[in-house]
Design a protein around this motif. Structure first.
Motif, short mmCIF file in Angstrom:
data_model
loop_
_atom_site.label_atom_id
_atom_site.label_comp_id
_atom_site.label_asym_id
_atom_site.label_seq_id
_atom_site.Cartn_x
_atom_site.Cartn_y
_atom_site.Cartn_z
N THR A 71 1.01 -1.42 0.07
CA THR A 71 0.30 0.14 -0.12
C THR A 71 1.05 0.63 0.27
OG1 THR A 71 0.23 -0.08 2.25
CG2 THR A 71 -2.01 -0.90 1.03
N TYR A 114 -8.40 0.69 -4.71
CA TYR A 114 -8.99 -0.80 -3.98
C TYR A 114 -7.58 -1.65 -3.49
CZ TYR A 114 -11.05 -4.85 -2.23
OH TYR A 114 -11.59 -5.14 -0.72
N GLN A 115 -7.29 -0.86 -1.85
CA GLN A 115 -6.44 -1.56 -0.77
C GLN A 115 -5.03 -1.00 -1.41
OE1 GLN A 115 -7.58 -6.02 -0.33
NE2 GLN A 115 -9.59 -4.63 1.38
N LYS A 116 -4.88 -0.23 -2.16
CA LYS A 116 -3.65 0.34 -2.13
C LYS A 116 -2.88 1.73 -1.79
CE LYS A 116 -2.55 -2.85 -5.26
NZ LYS A 116 -1.75 -4.33 -4.32
N ASN A 126 -10.23 3.78 -2.19
CA ASN A 126 -9.61 2.24 -1.57
C ASN A 126 -10.57 1.05 -1.32
OD1 ASN A 126 -6.73 1.81 -0.10
ND2 ASN A 126 -8.23 2.11 1.60
N GLN A 127 -11.78 1.82 -0.91
CA GLN A 127 -12.80 0.53 -0.29
C GLN A 127 -13.30 0.19 -1.68
OE1 GLN A 127 -14.69 3.73 2.01
NE2 GLN A 127 -13.15 3.14 3.63
N ASN A 165 -2.40 3.55 1.51
CA ASN A 165 -2.92 3.64 3.08
C ASN A 165 -3.25 5.21 3.45
OD1 ASN A 165 -1.42 3.82 5.53
ND2 ASN A 165 0.51 3.17 4.82
#
Length: 311
Positions: A82, A146-148, A138-139, A150
């Protein structure tokens, strides 16, 4: 007209040229064009002025009416990584094109950098919108990000009007507490700020770097940069320096005089980069590299000892 009268007119015009035009031209060259000195071999500044290890990709974000909203610079994603966010604030009438090289450079060091297409960023609204956009993406399962992202490591940096915007993003918005560090570049004297753009550094509660230039003595003179530092909260880690030879637009293009330490600051505060920290922190006030770097003058700091404020 006689030859002698013609000659008087020629001499008068020449005098005007020498007295008015030539000095004005030289003056404009000084305040517009920067002189970028060589960086010391093996210095932290030189290391982070070099290209990072990530290949960089660019995503354009458009609105419902196909208008340009954001440009995002991001590292070529690795499977399990991330990346921190840097939300950028443009100077007056500027768009991402003017900062394309420096924002690409930051992304090459492991950041997702988002810049709006707004040409008026002084309130901080556009800086926060960029942060909110990436936190939201990110969600989303079908999102490129997505999920990358921080979402616990978010920094802001801006130029000129955008440097007032990044301060205001932190101090004037509910989600401003998400911001972990701030960098102002060519911060305008308060007298040049529109009422809605006025900033208050006393309200900053995160590590704060103030970067000015010795040729920027009209819009962002030494005195206003020093005032920004001196009015910062007594417990806030803060550092200020004037890059030798840097004009007001020095950050544009490849980042010029500011590229190395801007990158190192973000690496220190958002990626816990121990080498980068040495540019700013030490056991004593004078230990930090920036404090004795001949490319910088009028360097001042407060609460920068023993890594105070760096997590």
């Amino acid at each position: 007209m006689s030859f002698f009268k013609k000659r008087k007119w020629i001499l008068w015009l020449l005098a005007v040229f020498l007295i008015v035009v030539v000095p004005l031209t030289i003056f404009m060259q000084i305040i517009i064009h920067s002189n970028v000195p060589s960086l010391a071999e093996g210095s932290i500044e030189q290391r982070y002025a070099q290209q990072g290890s990530y290949d960089v990709q660019i995503e354009e974000v458009k609105g419902t009416n196909t208008e340009d909203l954001f440009r995002i610079y991001y590292p070529a994603f690795q499977v399990s990584e991330t990346y921190p966010i840097i939300s950028w604030g443009n100077g007056t009438d500027a768009t991402p094109d003017r900062y394309n090289e420096i924002l690409t450079h930051l992304a090459s060091w492991g950041f997702i950098v988002i810049d709006s297409y707004s040409k008026t960023t002084g309130t901080g609204n556009e800086i926060m919108e960029g942060i909110d956009y990436l936190v939201g993406k990110n969600q989303q399962v079908n999102s490129l990000f997505y999920q990358k992202v921080n979402v616990d490591q978010i920094g802001v940096a801006g130029h000129s009007q955008g440097s007032t915007g990044v301060i205001n993003a932190h101090t004037s918005f509910k989600n401003g507490a998400l911001i972990k560090t701030i960098v102002s570049i060519a911060l305008p004297d308060l007298k040049y700020c529109d009422p809605e753009d006025v900033y208050d550094t006393a309200r900053i509660r995160v590590p704060f770097l103030i970067m000015g230039g010795t040729r920027d003595f009209l819009i962002s003179p030494l005195s206003s940069n020093q005032d920004a530092l001196q009015h910062t909260n007594a417990n806030t880690p803060v550092m200020m320096g004037m890059a030798k030879g840097a004009a007001h637009t020095a950050i544009e293009g490849d980042g010029g005089n500011h590229r190395g330490y801007l990158t190192a600051w973000m690496r220190a505060h958002l990626l816990n980069d121990q080498e980068a920290k040495k540019a700013f922190y030490g056991k004593n006030d004078e230990d930090a590299e920036m404090m004795h770097n001949p490319n910088w003058q009028d360097v001042m700091q407060a609460n920068m000892v023993e890594d105070k404020g760096v997590q």
